[in-house]
Design a protein around this motif. Structure first.
Motif, PDB file in Angstrom:
ATOM      1  N   ALA A  31       0.832  -1.206   0.000  1.00 19.72           N
ATOM      2  CA  ALA A  31       0.000   0.000   0.000  1.00 19.72           C
ATOM      3  C   ALA A  31       0.870   1.262   0.000  1.00 19.72           C
ATOM      4  O   ALA A  31       0.560   2.239  -0.694  1.00 19.72           O
ATOM      5  N   ILE A  32       1.962   1.242   0.758  1.00 21.28           N
ATOM      6  CA  ILE A  32       2.868   2.392   0.779  1.00 21.28           C
ATOM      7  C   ILE A  32       3.519   2.571  -0.593  1.00 21.28           C
ATOM      8  O   ILE A  32       3.585   3.685  -1.125  1.00 21.28           O
ATOM      9  N   GLU A  33       3.993   1.468  -1.177  1.00 22.93           N
ATOM     10  CA  GLU A  33       4.595   1.560  -2.521  1.00 22.93           C
ATOM     11  C   GLU A  33       3.589   2.093  -3.543  1.00 22.93           C
ATOM     12  O   GLU A  33       3.947   2.924  -4.383  1.00 22.93           O
ATOM     13  N   ASP A  34       2.344   1.632  -3.480  1.00 22.38           N
ATOM     14  CA  ASP A  34       1.306   2.122  -4.392  1.00 22.38           C
ATOM     15  C   ASP A  34       1.071   3.619  -4.192  1.00 22.38           C
ATOM     16  O   ASP A  34       0.915   4.368  -5.165  1.00 22.38           O
ATOM     17  N   LEU A  90       4.386  14.961   4.079  1.00 27.62           N
ATOM     18  CA  LEU A  90       4.230  16.348   3.637  1.00 27.62           C
ATOM     19  C   LEU A  90       5.437  17.163   4.079  1.00 27.62           C
ATOM     20  O   LEU A  90       5.992  17.943   3.305  1.00 27.62           O
ATOM     21  N   GLU A  91       5.859  16.955   5.310  1.00 25.74           N
ATOM     22  CA  GLU A  91       7.022  17.670   5.848  1.00 25.74           C
ATOM     23  C   GLU A  91       8.322  17.252   5.158  1.00 25.74           C
ATOM     24  O   GLU A  91       9.161  18.085   4.831  1.00 25.74           O
ATOM     25  N   GLN A  92       8.492  15.958   4.925  1.00 27.29           N
ATOM     26  CA  GLN A  92       9.772  15.446   4.441  1.00 27.29           C
ATOM     27  C   GLN A  92       9.873  15.380   2.914  1.00 27.29           C
ATOM     28  O   GLN A  92      10.936  15.609   2.363  1.00 27.29           O
ATOM     29  N   ILE A  93       8.775  15.060   2.249  1.00 27.58           N
ATOM     30  CA  ILE A  93       8.794  14.899   0.794  1.00 27.58           C
ATOM     31  C   ILE A  93       8.182  16.105   0.086  1.00 27.58           C
ATOM     32  O   ILE A  93       8.488  16.381  -1.065  1.00 27.58           O
ATOM     33  N   GLY A  94       7.289  16.802   0.800  1.00 30.67           N
ATOM     34  CA  GLY A  94       6.597  17.931   0.189  1.00 30.67           C
ATOM     35  C   GLY A  94       5.243  17.564  -0.378  1.00 30.67           C
ATOM     36  O   GLY A  94       4.573  18.389  -0.972  1.00 30.67           O
ATOM     37  N   GLU A  95       4.842  16.318  -0.202  1.00 32.69           N
ATOM     38  CA  GLU A  95       3.536  15.834  -0.646  1.00 32.69           C
ATOM     39  C   GLU A  95       2.993  14.878   0.400  1.00 32.69           C
ATOM     40  O   GLU A  95       3.745  14.213   1.093  1.00 32.69           O
ATOM     41  N   GLU A  96       1.662  14.806   0.452  1.00 33.67           N
ATOM     42  CA  GLU A  96       1.028  13.860   1.374  1.00 33.67           C
ATOM     43  C   GLU A  96       1.043  12.459   0.787  1.00 33.67           C
ATOM     44  O   GLU A  96       0.627  12.261  -0.356  1.00 33.67           O
ATOM     45  N   LEU A  97       1.510  11.515   1.564  1.00 35.33           N
ATOM     46  CA  LEU A  97       1.456  10.103   1.186  1.00 35.33           C
ATOM     47  C   LEU A  97       0.165   9.572   1.781  1.00 35.33           C
ATOM     48  O   LEU A  97       0.010   9.479   2.991  1.00 35.33           O
ATOM     49  N   ILE A  98      -0.781   9.252   0.904  1.00 39.35           N
ATOM     50  CA  ILE A  98      -2.117   8.872   1.358  1.00 39.35           C
ATOM     51  C   ILE A  98      -2.307   7.385   1.172  1.00 39.35           C
ATOM     52  O   ILE A  98      -2.233   6.870   0.047  1.00 39.35           O
ATOM     53  N   LEU A  99      -2.548   6.689   2.272  1.00 43.21           N
ATOM     54  CA  LEU A  99      -2.809   5.252   2.239  1.00 43.21           C
ATOM     55  C   LEU A  99      -4.307   5.036   2.124  1.00 43.21           C
ATOM     56  O   LEU A  99      -5.091   5.653   2.834  1.00 43.21           O
ATOM     57  N   GLU A 100      -4.678   4.137   1.230  1.00 42.88           N
ATOM     58  CA  GLU A 100      -6.113   3.847   1.058  1.00 42.88           C
ATOM     59  C   GLU A 100      -6.427   2.461   1.539  1.00 42.88           C
ATOM     60  O   GLU A 100      -5.639   1.611   1.651  1.00 42.88           O
TER      61      GLU A 100
END
Length: 136
Positions: A48-51, A126-136
């Protein structure tokens, strides 16, 4: 159960042993998950994280090796997820700190912040990459 005796007990009992974790209130509870179920759960999470990483605009590299998932951000920093089978935990090391997650009521919760991994991963990425990593 302390970590030393817990690890020894799990090794002695093998894959049929229940693993123990802590709930958000830091009380010992049985996850009612054996080692195979725990590892399957982590494997599904890693997928899920990779996706979710694939959906980002940022160039983030994913690497899995020996139960560790590493996300390398464009700035060279890393977010490192590590399965801890003996303690039924998922550990995350990020620029903002180290976090230990336990499986409670179908979700991974941080023992220290009492937030879910889904919530925290959105904020940390968001803090580290600059984008939200959203898990579904």
């Amino acid at each position: 159960m302390n970590n030393t005796s817990g690890s020894a007990s799990m090794m002695a009992l093998g894959r049929s042993a229940l693993v123990y974790c802590r709930n958000p209130r830091n009380q010992d509870v049985s996850c009612k998950m054996n080692e195979v179920e725990f590892n399957d759960n982590i494997d599904e999470l890693y997928v899920a994280i990779e996706d979710a990483v694939d959906e980002l605009d940022a160039d983030v590299d994913c690497e899995i090796s020996g139960g560790v998932l590493t996300l390398k951000a464009p700035d060279g920093s890393a977010m490192i997820f590590s399965r801890q089978s003996a303690s039924c935990e998922l550990w995350l090391a990020a620029r903002s700190g180290g976090f230990h997650y336990s499986w409670v009521n179908g979700q991974w919760y941080c023992q220290r912040t009492e937030q879910s991994l889904v919530q925290m991963l959105s904020e940390i990425s968001l803090e580290q990459i600059g984008e939200e990593l959203i898990l579904e």
